[in-house]
Motif scaffolding. Structure first.
Motif, PDB file in Angstrom:
ATOM      1  N   HIS A   8      85.328 -42.131  24.948  1.00 43.05           N
ATOM      2  CA  HIS A   8      84.096 -41.479  24.493  1.00 43.05           C
ATOM      3  C   HIS A   8      84.508 -40.364  23.545  1.00 43.05           C
ATOM      4  O   HIS A   8      85.309 -39.504  23.912  1.00 43.05           O
ATOM      5  CB  HIS A   8      83.327 -40.871  25.669  1.00 43.05           C
ATOM      6  N   HIS A  23      80.781 -38.781  35.510  1.00 35.71           N
ATOM      7  CA  HIS A  23      81.480 -39.758  36.343  1.00 35.71           C
ATOM      8  C   HIS A  23      80.605 -40.157  37.529  1.00 35.71           C
ATOM      9  O   HIS A  23      80.486 -41.342  37.862  1.00 35.71           O
ATOM     10  CB  HIS A  23      82.816 -39.172  36.799  1.00 35.71           C
ATOM     11  N   ASP A  26      77.978 -42.653  36.598  1.00 32.83           N
ATOM     12  CA  ASP A  26      78.521 -44.010  36.550  1.00 32.83           C
ATOM     13  C   ASP A  26      78.660 -44.580  37.959  1.00 32.83           C
ATOM     14  O   ASP A  26      78.271 -45.720  38.223  1.00 32.83           O
ATOM     15  CB  ASP A  26      79.893 -44.025  35.876  1.00 32.83           C
ATOM     16  N   CYS A  51      88.029 -43.148  30.457  1.00 36.56           N
ATOM     17  CA  CYS A  51      87.669 -43.636  31.786  1.00 36.56           C
ATOM     18  C   CYS A  51      88.430 -44.921  32.076  1.00 36.56           C
ATOM     19  O   CYS A  51      88.510 -45.802  31.216  1.00 36.56           O
ATOM     20  CB  CYS A  51      86.177 -43.941  31.876  1.00 36.56           C
ATOM     21  N   HIS A  65      77.878 -47.449  31.261  1.00 32.29           N
ATOM     22  CA  HIS A  65      77.961 -46.189  30.519  1.00 32.29           C
ATOM     23  C   HIS A  65      76.686 -45.929  29.720  1.00 32.29           C
ATOM     24  O   HIS A  65      76.205 -44.795  29.671  1.00 32.29           O
ATOM     25  CB  HIS A  65      79.169 -46.187  29.579  1.00 32.29           C
ATOM     26  N   HIS A  70      75.895 -42.044  28.558  1.00 32.36           N
ATOM     27  CA  HIS A  70      77.054 -41.664  27.747  1.00 32.36           C
ATOM     28  C   HIS A  70      77.802 -42.928  27.308  1.00 32.36           C
ATOM     29  O   HIS A  70      78.812 -43.301  27.893  1.00 32.36           O
ATOM     30  CB  HIS A  70      77.986 -40.697  28.499  1.00 32.36           C
ATOM     31  N   ALA A  72      80.152 -45.633  25.615  1.00 28.25           N
ATOM     32  CA  ALA A  72      81.559 -45.603  25.210  1.00 28.25           C
ATOM     33  C   ALA A  72      81.681 -45.996  23.744  1.00 28.25           C
ATOM     34  O   ALA A  72      80.983 -46.884  23.279  1.00 28.25           O
ATOM     35  CB  ALA A  72      82.377 -46.558  26.081  1.00 28.25           C
TER      36      ALA A  72
END
Length: 82
Positions: A8, A23, A26, A51, A65, A70, A72
């Motif tokens: 990212h 995190h 996710d 990640c 994601h 967020h 990637a």
């Protein structure tokens, strides 16, 4: 299952708390795509977050994601580790 490292970009100044929150977002939905996020790392100065996950496909990682807010920028398969 395969392993993937995703990247990212544009996250300059990310804090440890923000990384933890992302995190956790996710983790909250990972099972819906059969993904297991192992760990996340951040470089706040460079604005890069990495990640590591185990997943059925890069597309599954991408979907989690994106849904978590967020997306990637890159997703790379990891053939083996040392």
């Amino acid at each position: 299952m395969a392993m993937f490292m995703d990247v990212h970009r544009g996250m300059v100044g990310i804090t440890a708390e923000q990384l933890h929150e992302a995190h956790n977002a996710d983790l909250a939905i990972q099972a819906e795509e059969g993904v297991t996020f192992e760990r996340a790392w951040a470089d706040p100065e460079g604005g890069v977050v990495y990640c590591l996950s185990e997943a059925p496909s890069a597309e599954a990682v991408k979907r989690i994601h994106e849904r978590a807010g967020h997306p990637a920028d890159e997703i790379h398969p990891v053939a083996f580790t040392a």
